[in-house]
Design an enzyme around this catalytic site. Structure first.
Site, short mmCIF file in Angstrom:
data_model
loop_
_atom_site.label_atom_id
_atom_site.label_comp_id
_atom_site.label_asym_id
_atom_site.label_seq_id
_atom_site.Cartn_x
_atom_site.Cartn_y
_atom_site.Cartn_z
N TYR A 137 11.06 -14.83 -20.92
CA TYR A 137 10.78 -15.50 -22.21
C TYR A 137 10.68 -17.02 -22.06
O TYR A 137 9.62 -17.62 -22.28
CB TYR A 137 11.89 -15.10 -23.19
CG TYR A 137 11.89 -15.83 -24.50
CD1 TYR A 137 10.71 -16.00 -25.24
CD2 TYR A 137 13.08 -16.35 -25.03
CE1 TYR A 137 10.73 -16.67 -26.45
CE2 TYR A 137 13.10 -16.99 -26.24
CZ TYR A 137 11.93 -17.17 -26.94
OH TYR A 137 11.96 -17.82 -28.14
N SER A 141 24.01 -22.58 -20.59
CA SER A 141 24.03 -22.10 -21.97
C SER A 141 25.16 -22.76 -22.73
O SER A 141 26.21 -23.11 -22.15
CB SER A 141 24.26 -20.58 -21.93
OG SER A 141 24.66 -20.11 -23.19
N TYR A 165 29.16 -12.83 -19.36
CA TYR A 165 27.91 -13.60 -19.29
C TYR A 165 28.21 -15.09 -19.31
O TYR A 165 27.77 -15.85 -18.45
CB TYR A 165 26.97 -13.23 -20.46
CG TYR A 165 25.83 -14.20 -20.60
CD1 TYR A 165 24.81 -14.25 -19.66
CD2 TYR A 165 25.80 -15.13 -21.67
CE1 TYR A 165 23.78 -15.18 -19.78
CE2 TYR A 165 24.78 -16.06 -21.78
CZ TYR A 165 23.77 -16.08 -20.83
OH TYR A 165 22.76 -17.00 -20.93
N LYS A 195 27.78 -18.15 -16.28
CA LYS A 195 27.12 -19.47 -16.39
C LYS A 195 28.10 -20.58 -16.04
O LYS A 195 27.75 -21.54 -15.34
CB LYS A 195 26.59 -19.67 -17.83
CG LYS A 195 25.45 -18.75 -18.19
CD LYS A 195 24.19 -19.11 -17.44
CE LYS A 195 23.07 -18.13 -17.68
NZ LYS A 195 21.93 -18.32 -16.79
N ASN A 210 20.17 -22.10 -29.02
CA ASN A 210 19.61 -20.77 -29.32
C ASN A 210 18.08 -20.81 -29.35
O ASN A 210 17.48 -21.02 -30.41
CB ASN A 210 20.16 -20.26 -30.65
CG ASN A 210 21.65 -20.00 -30.56
OD1 ASN A 210 22.47 -20.91 -30.57
ND2 ASN A 210 22.02 -18.74 -30.41
N LEU A 254 19.40 -12.90 -32.91
CA LEU A 254 19.02 -12.77 -34.31
C LEU A 254 17.50 -12.74 -34.54
O LEU A 254 16.99 -11.84 -35.21
CB LEU A 254 19.64 -13.96 -35.08
CG LEU A 254 19.29 -14.03 -36.55
CD1 LEU A 254 19.85 -12.82 -37.30
CD2 LEU A 254 19.81 -15.33 -37.18
N PHE A 294 26.57 -9.83 -39.13
CA PHE A 294 27.97 -9.59 -38.75
C PHE A 294 28.88 -10.67 -39.33
O PHE A 294 29.07 -11.71 -38.73
CB PHE A 294 28.10 -9.52 -37.22
CG PHE A 294 27.31 -8.38 -36.63
CD1 PHE A 294 27.77 -7.08 -36.74
CD2 PHE A 294 26.09 -8.62 -36.00
CE1 PHE A 294 27.03 -6.02 -36.21
CE2 PHE A 294 25.35 -7.57 -35.48
CZ PHE A 294 25.82 -6.27 -35.59
#
Ligand SMILES: NC(=O)c1ccc[n+]([C@@H]2O[C@H](COP(=O)([O-])OP(=O)(O)OC[C@H]3O[C@@H](n4cnc5c(N)ncnc54)[C@H](O)[C@@H]3O)[C@@H](O)[C@H]2O)c1
Length: 339
Positions: A11, A124, A149, A153, A179, A200, A218
């Site tokens: 991506y 991240s 995860y 990082k 994000n 999302l 959530f």
């Protein structure tokens, strides 16, 4: 200038390769296709009239890396390759550490062997864990990560920092993305999650296109503007531009360079849903579910350092992020499987 791009047809990698070609930088791509499709190469070619050199292979395969470095005069590496699902990382920690941590170490070893000492690493905002203060600056504490995860990082950041301490001729740039969302404005490339989306925006997009019945939200009892979680969404084209700025400005300077890539603005889940409804012209169904373990209430970036040192800031609005995602999703309802 030739730059090895690991994970370059994923991506963020695919959008960055387009920005590189437009900036006159030649990407040499290595990707094992674990979360991407070869069709992306066709799309990059359609958009830029250039088909990047592509190697199918794994970043943990040092022979393959050594071969690439021997076949091309590479000046820098952008290292996107890795696994990125928080939920999956909880179920498969060994796979995540092997891919993300071991992969980065094998890459660094091969780079050293080839005499290439400039790397831009996809880190991240998860390295900040649950921030005590927002906006989050690059000096905020890191390491209190909430899942494998995020830890992978954080560990790679530590490994690279130690490498720089031992060998200060390296140029190591850690880009902490907030994000990333959105798609290329052409609608030809975008995010194509396999199975259930973790994030999302692709989830909303799949609701809009009819692949999912409703958006699961959530938690609506956080201490935020409307009770739903707040994040710093940034257009993937702005993220791509951030890589070009990093390559050009610090990519050749020895140092450990750390930057947030965010917009500096927090947006709630319901604000994002509204922006997407506007983009696609329909009201989208959602259901409020209990909070998810490990989710934080809010997080957004301080963007001053990147602005001052890289002369880079995000320019695209939330409405553009939604409109470009909708353009991509509506033209490719099944992602690259439509190709
Ligand atoms: N998308 C986000 O929200 C986000 C946020 C913060 C950080 N990141 C990081 O940015 C990087 C790129 O993310 P993305 O959203 O483009 O993910 P992506 O899954 O779309 O792209 C990663 C690419 O790497 C490839 N890959 C995975 N493991 C590999 C390996 N061992 N060898 C070779 N290729 C491999 C995949 O096939 C894929 O094409 C990842 O490291 C991710 O952790 C992403």
């Amino acid at each position: 200038m030739k730059v090895l791009v690991t994970g370059g047809i994923g991506y963020i990698g695919s959008h960055t390769c387009i920005a590189m070609i437009e900036a006159g930088i030649e990407p040499i791509i290595l990707d094992n296709l674990s979360n991407s499709k070869l069709a992306v190469l066709d799309r990059i070619e359609t958009l830029t009239s250039i088909r990047p050199v592509f190697y199918q292979g794994d970043v943990r395969d040092q022979d393959k890396l050594d071969l690439i470095f021997s076949e091309h005069e590479i000046s820098s590496v952008i290292h996107f390759a890795g696994l990125k699902s928080v939920g999956e990382s909880v179920a498969k920690p060994l796979e995540y550490f092997d891919n993300n941590v071991n992969g980065s170490l094998v890459l660094a070893r091969s780079m050293r062997k080839a005499g290439v000492k400039s790397i831009v690493f996809s880190s991240s905002a998860t390295v900040y864990g649950d921030p005590k203060v927002v906006p989050i600056s690059e000096n905020s504490p890191t390491g209190a990560t909430t899942n494998p995860y995020g830890r992978s990082k954080y560990i790679v950041e530590q490994c690279f920092s130690d490498l720089f301490a031992a060998e200060p001729l390296w140029s190591i740039t850690l880009l902490r993305y907030f994000n990333p969302v959105g798609a290329h404005p052409s609608g030809l490339i975008g995010e194509d999650p396999q199975g259930m989306p973790n994030n999302l925006m692709p989830f909303i997009a799949q609701v809009a296109v009819g692949r999912r019945d409703f958006l699961a939200v959530f938690g609506d009892d956080y201490d935020t503007v409307d009770g739903t979680g707040v994040r710093d969404y940034i257009h993937v084209m702005d993220v791509a531009a951030g890589h070009i700025a990093a390559l050009k400005i610090v990519g050749e300077k020895a140092g450990l360079h750390i930057y947030n890539l965010g917009t500096g603005q927090g947006r709630s889940v319901l604000e994002m849903l509204d922006a997407f409804s506007l983009a696609c012209g329909k009201t989208l169904p959602y259901q409020i579910l209990p909070r998810r373990a490990g989710d934080i209430a809010q997080c957004w970036a301080s963007t001053e350092k990147a602005q001052q040192e890289l002369d880079w800031h995000a320019t695209r609005t939330l409405n553009e992020m939604a409109a470009d995602t909708w353009n991509w999703q509506s033209k490719n309802p099944q992602g690259y499987s439509d190709c």
